[in-house]
Write a protein that holds these residues in place. Sequence first.
Motif, short mmCIF file in Angstrom:
data_model
loop_
_atom_site.label_atom_id
_atom_site.label_comp_id
_atom_site.label_asym_id
_atom_site.label_seq_id
_atom_site.Cartn_x
_atom_site.Cartn_y
_atom_site.Cartn_z
N ASN A 119 0.83 -1.20 0.00
CA ASN A 119 0.00 0.00 0.00
C ASN A 119 0.86 1.26 0.00
OD1 ASN A 119 -1.18 2.24 1.96
ND2 ASN A 119 -2.93 1.30 0.93
N ARG A 120 1.88 1.27 0.84
CA ARG A 120 2.75 2.45 0.92
C ARG A 120 3.62 2.58 -0.32
NH1 ARG A 120 1.38 6.42 3.82
NH2 ARG A 120 3.49 7.02 4.46
N LEU A 121 4.05 1.45 -0.88
CA LEU A 121 4.86 1.50 -2.10
C LEU A 121 4.05 2.10 -3.25
CD1 LEU A 121 7.50 0.83 -3.53
CD2 LEU A 121 6.60 -1.47 -3.98
N LYS A 122 2.80 1.69 -3.38
CA LYS A 122 1.93 2.26 -4.42
C LYS A 122 1.75 3.75 -4.22
CE LYS A 122 -0.80 -1.91 -5.45
NZ LYS A 122 -2.16 -2.53 -5.37
N LEU A 123 1.58 4.17 -2.96
CA LEU A 123 1.41 5.59 -2.67
C LEU A 123 2.61 6.40 -3.12
CD1 LEU A 123 -0.08 7.96 -1.22
CD2 LEU A 123 1.19 7.32 0.84
N PHE A 124 3.81 5.91 -2.84
CA PHE A 124 5.01 6.66 -3.18
C PHE A 124 5.28 6.64 -4.68
CE2 PHE A 124 5.60 6.78 1.28
CZ PHE A 124 6.41 7.87 1.53
N VAL A 125 4.91 5.57 -5.34
CA VAL A 125 5.07 5.53 -6.80
C VAL A 125 4.11 6.52 -7.45
CG1 VAL A 125 4.74 4.12 -8.86
CG2 VAL A 125 5.96 3.18 -6.90
N ASN A 126 2.87 6.55 -6.97
CA ASN A 126 1.84 7.42 -7.56
C ASN A 126 2.01 8.89 -7.18
OD1 ASN A 126 0.59 5.21 -8.78
ND2 ASN A 126 -0.72 4.82 -7.01
N LYS A 127 2.55 9.15 -5.98
CA LYS A 127 2.64 10.53 -5.50
C LYS A 127 4.09 10.93 -5.21
CE LYS A 127 -2.00 10.80 -3.51
NZ LYS A 127 -2.43 11.92 -4.36
N TYR A 128 5.00 10.35 -5.94
CA TYR A 128 6.42 10.62 -5.69
C TYR A 128 6.74 12.11 -5.83
CZ TYR A 128 11.50 10.23 -6.00
OH TYR A 128 12.84 10.37 -5.78
N GLU A 129 6.18 12.75 -6.84
CA GLU A 129 6.45 14.17 -7.08
C GLU A 129 6.01 15.02 -5.90
OE1 GLU A 129 8.07 17.04 -9.79
OE2 GLU A 129 7.95 14.85 -9.95
N GLU A 130 4.84 14.71 -5.36
CA GLU A 130 4.31 15.49 -4.25
C GLU A 130 5.06 15.23 -2.95
OE1 GLU A 130 -0.12 15.46 -4.06
OE2 GLU A 130 0.08 14.15 -5.80
N LEU A 131 5.36 13.98 -2.69
CA LEU A 131 5.93 13.61 -1.40
C LEU A 131 7.43 13.77 -1.32
CD1 LEU A 131 3.90 10.33 -0.69
CD2 LEU A 131 3.44 12.64 0.15
N MET A 132 8.14 13.51 -2.42
CA MET A 132 9.59 13.43 -2.37
C MET A 132 10.30 14.52 -3.16
SD MET A 132 9.86 10.86 -0.38
CE MET A 132 11.60 10.44 -0.45
N VAL A 133 9.58 15.26 -4.00
CA VAL A 133 10.20 16.30 -4.81
C VAL A 133 9.76 17.68 -4.34
CG1 VAL A 133 10.46 17.27 -7.12
CG2 VAL A 133 10.39 14.78 -6.80
N ASN A 134 8.46 17.89 -4.18
CA ASN A 134 7.96 19.20 -3.80
C ASN A 134 8.02 19.46 -2.31
OD1 ASN A 134 7.33 19.64 -6.48
ND2 ASN A 134 5.25 18.85 -6.27
N ALA A 135 8.36 18.45 -1.51
CA ALA A 135 8.45 18.61 -0.06
C ALA A 135 9.65 19.49 0.29
CB ALA A 135 8.60 17.24 0.59
N PRO A 136 9.68 20.05 1.50
CA PRO A 136 10.82 20.90 1.90
C PRO A 136 12.14 20.16 1.73
CG PRO A 136 9.05 21.04 3.50
CD PRO A 136 8.67 19.95 2.54
N PRO A 137 13.09 20.69 0.96
CA PRO A 137 14.35 19.99 0.68
C PRO A 137 15.39 20.18 1.78
CG PRO A 137 14.27 22.03 -0.53
CD PRO A 137 12.98 21.95 0.23
#
Length: 367
Positions: A341-359
């Motif tokens: 479930n979490r893997l699917k979330l990160f694949v689908n929302k990678y841009e939001e969670l891992m790119v646009n988040a505070p760097p």
Amino acid sequence: MALDEKKHDVILTDDELSRKVIDGTVSGNEVTILDYVNLKKLPEFADLNTQVTAIVNQSSWWELYGIDWLVTLQGVLGSFLAYWLMGLDSILYFGLGIVLLGICHSVLATKAGHCAAHGAFCVSPAWNRFWTVFFVEFIGSFSADVAVDIHIKSHHPHTNIIGMGDSSTFRMPMIPCIPYLFITPLCVPILTPVVGALTLLDKPLKLIRMLIIVILGLSTNIYFMTTISGLSLWQAVICTFVSRSIMGIPYIHINIFQHIGLPMYSRDNRPKRIYLMSTAVLNLPRNIILDRAFGHGIINCHVEHHLFPRLSDNMCLTIKPIVSSFLKNNGLPYNEKTYLNRLKLFVNKYEELMVNAPPITHFVGLQ
């Protein structure tokens, strides 16, 4: 969601709050935790602590520490079994030995190192310090001082507080989704000592100590590979890297799955600790390999671990029903999601969670 005429009596479920965080409607100065929860109505952590303390006081040394020592001993014995398998004249046994060595390395460096860093490996603070250095530096090739600073002093007290303990260590916006999730983690064995050393550049004495211990640890591992497994020096170096890459992918996955994508808070409007930990921490289901390699406190009892970080993995598992019932009975979330479930979330929302988040990228260490 239950609504009242007063804005401060609006309480979102965890899924609703998480969804708003992901959608960007709970961020910056727009909305804070105070807009959703009347903090005065939250249950007291002291009430939960009383129940847990009663269980701890009734537990034996074996329950408090012994079971985790046994798992650690299995990691040591499993490592020597792996060296032996790698020396047999069989590609199948050699491959099995590499995999077993990688799992056992994680048992020692991650599970045991994590417990020791939290003072949960034994009663004595001095011995916990010794075992932290042994498991984190000698076995894990990372700085024990840095691990304690960023994990014990930053991540735990400030879990998901933006800019303080928000797991930004693991965000690498410049790397696309699939390479980040499935290729970059294979470089963890190389990145670990390098990042540890770079973090200590302004502390030369600690840097020198770390380098000496790390080199001794790597040399010992290579020595066993050359003497027990019969490998050449370069074969041993390559096999060290390969074996330690075995658990690299789940290591990175677990560290991002359990905090990133959950509610995050500003340091000026942080909620009470019981609410912070119940909303910002997530448990994964039990798994015979991951439980051994990383420990219950990192896998299926991460909520319990964040509420009671000085308890061993076995004790986190013991108090799990108490914590779960307390949070649910008091209307607080108790986050549990599957690995898939979490893997699917990160694949689908990678841009939001891992790119646009505070760097924030200068923190590295145990999660």
